[in-house]
Design an enzyme around this catalytic site. Structure first.
Site, mmCIF file in Angstrom:
data_model
loop_
_atom_site.group_PDB
_atom_site.id
_atom_site.type_symbol
_atom_site.label_atom_id
_atom_site.label_comp_id
_atom_site.label_asym_id
_atom_site.label_seq_id
_atom_site.Cartn_x
_atom_site.Cartn_y
_atom_site.Cartn_z
ATOM 1 N N ARG A 323 0.822 -1.207 0.000
ATOM 2 C CA ARG A 323 0.000 0.000 0.000
ATOM 3 C C ARG A 323 0.859 1.261 0.000
ATOM 4 O O ARG A 323 0.558 2.235 -0.692
ATOM 5 C CB ARG A 323 -0.892 -0.014 1.249
ATOM 6 N N TYR A 364 -14.560 -2.224 5.817
ATOM 7 C CA TYR A 364 -14.121 -1.791 7.144
ATOM 8 C C TYR A 364 -14.081 -0.278 7.303
ATOM 9 O O TYR A 364 -13.163 0.277 7.898
ATOM 10 C CB TYR A 364 -12.767 -2.406 7.553
ATOM 11 N N CYS A 391 -26.981 -2.669 -5.823
ATOM 12 C CA CYS A 391 -28.210 -2.885 -5.052
ATOM 13 C C CYS A 391 -27.901 -3.216 -3.600
ATOM 14 O O CYS A 391 -28.242 -4.288 -3.093
ATOM 15 C CB CYS A 391 -29.037 -3.990 -5.693
#
Length: 463
Positions: A323, A364, A391
């Protein structure tokens, strides 16, 4: 937000209490360089550019939604990690964050190693030319096929995660006449300051072998007893999206303590430790990530100090940023479809993507920023919730943010810091087509992962 905070924060209620959210920024047209990739800027005409290309042109050519990846920024961040740790350490890019053949080639060219956690990731790495000896294989439940392939191609490390895997891998390596280098993943009992779902070093979870319960020491005994396995060291990973170095200090102390016990019991000084990754990035202006040089200096000092206290030679250090390299280098470009004000609450802004291209908010409660990028506006700020077209009422991309009150269908908005875990976790929910990844550099753009088509979906559905 303090360094120990994280964007997977407390779950908000359906209606925000007064003052819960941050005040609107003074300038809705400004682009915080902490959050956006390095070549992002707003042009004289008000349209945002990246790598010298404006987003309206990118949307016209490649469609929306699309992940737009700044190649220069990716390479710059990769080099920063490599240079910060230097020749005496190893930097493994964590491929789970986002992996493609282009990414692998960039990593190879910039001198980084690669961490994979499945046979599919290994296949991509090998197809793109990453030398097998620069690859490490992770995973808490690797299949026999995955282990067979990893041993066959000669990956540099396999990180073992259970007694069963030690038995399985030892037999596979013996069958191939190979002595396979391994690390043992341990859980060190550190409660990282992050969301429950991305904290990985406390005792009650699926990864690793417990240090406090004696499982880690027993795993060392078992690996050392297998002639087909070469124990190179210990692996620890305390979680993800972490800003506070205190957890790494505790983890390093406990890992070095195990190295000391191994020396005392077996007469062996293990030459490597891997402290994992998990360092945070800025998803919003309140986040305060550390620079690679600061992280490298802190980790090296922690390991040096703990080894000196234990009278051990300092082992070779490995880290696994994923990341921290790719996350800030990309944004997701959307077109606004509907703008729905709810009196007294907020305005719902629906875009042409959603949880199929970014599940992290639903998964999260990850926090993101958003900006109007196809023009500038001097309208008043309005509190918005950016939502997708799926949806599910939980189909939220940005839970709380401010956009100009004159936002209208057809406008382009972008969500920064989506380089990590968005394309990797993308789904076909509602049979949505996964967006392309478009790399930009020096005024040129190219697709490195193409948009899915209806033909792709139907090809897999054999009826």
């Amino acid at each position: 937000m303090s360094r120990s905070a994280h964007p997977a924060g407390p779950r908000h209620g359906d209606v925000l209490p007064e003052g819960h959210y941050q005040a609107p920024p003074s300038d809705l047209n400004a682009l915080d360089p902490k959050v956006w990739s390095r070549t992002v800027a707003r042009g004289e005409d008000g349209v945002v550019t990246v790598g010298g290309l404006d987003v309206k042109a990118l949307a016209a050519e490649y469609g929306t939604p699309a992940y737009v990846l700044d190649e220069d920024d990716f390479r710059t961040r990769a080099r920063a990690w490599r240079d910060a740790f230097g020749a005496g350490a190893d930097v493994y890019y964590a491929g789970k964050a986002f992996l493609s053949k282009a990414i692998v080639r960039w990593l190879h060219e910039e001198g980084l190693n690669l961490d994979v956690c499945s046979q599919g990731e290994l296949a991509v790495a090998l197809a793109a030319g990453m030398p097998a000896e620069r690859i490490a294989l992770h995973g808490n439940n690797k299949s026999a096929d995955e282990l067979e392939q990893a041993v066959k191609v000669g990956v540099g490390h396999i990180v073992v995660d259970s007694y069963q895997e030690i038995d399985r891998l030892a037999a596979i390596a013996a069958g191939q006449g190979v002595r396979q280098p391994v690390l043992i993943r341990i859980t060190v009992g550190v409660e990282a300051h992050t969301h429950e779902f991305i904290a990985t070093a406390h005792e009650d979870q699926k990864f690793g072998l417990s240090l406090s319960g004696g499982a880690a020491a027993e795993a060392v005994r078992q690996v050392l007893a297998r002639p087909s396995l070469e124990l190179r060291g210990i692996h620890s990973h305390i979680g993800s999206q972490i800003f506070d170095m205190a957890g790494f200090e505790v983890a390093a102390r406990r890992v070095v303590g195990l190295l000391s016990e191994v020396r005392d019991e077996h007469g062996v000084e293990l030459p490597e430790i891997d402290l994992g990754g998990g360092l945070g990035i800025a998803y919003t202006s309140e986040d305060d990530p550390r620079e690679p040089a600061e992280i490298a200096a802190a980790l090296a000092e922690i390991v040096r100090r703990e080894c000196a206290a234990a009278d051990l030679r300092a082992p070779r250090l490995s880290v696994e940023p994923g990341r921290a390299i790719v996350g800030p280098t990309a944004f997701t470009l959307y077109e606004v479809g509907t703008v729905k004000p709810l009196e007294g609450l907020r305005t719902y802004v629906s875009v042409d993507g959603g949880m199929s291209d970014n599940i992290r908010t639903a998964l999260y409660d990850a926090e993101y920023s958003v900006a109007l990028v196809s023009r500038v506006s001097d309208a008043e700020p309005m509190l918005v919730r950016v939502v997708g077209k799926h949806c599910e009422s939980g189909d939220i991309v940005v839970r709380d943010a401010f956009l100009p009150a004159d936002l209208a269908p057809g406008d382009l908005v972008a969500v920064p810091a989506t380089g990590a875990y968005c394309r990797s976790m993308a789904s076909n929910y509602n049979h949505a087509l996964k967006p392309p990844v478009v790399a930009v550099r020096d005024g040129a753009a190219r697709v490195i992962v193409r948009r899915e088509t209806e033909e792709d979906l139907l090809r897999l559905d054999i009826g």
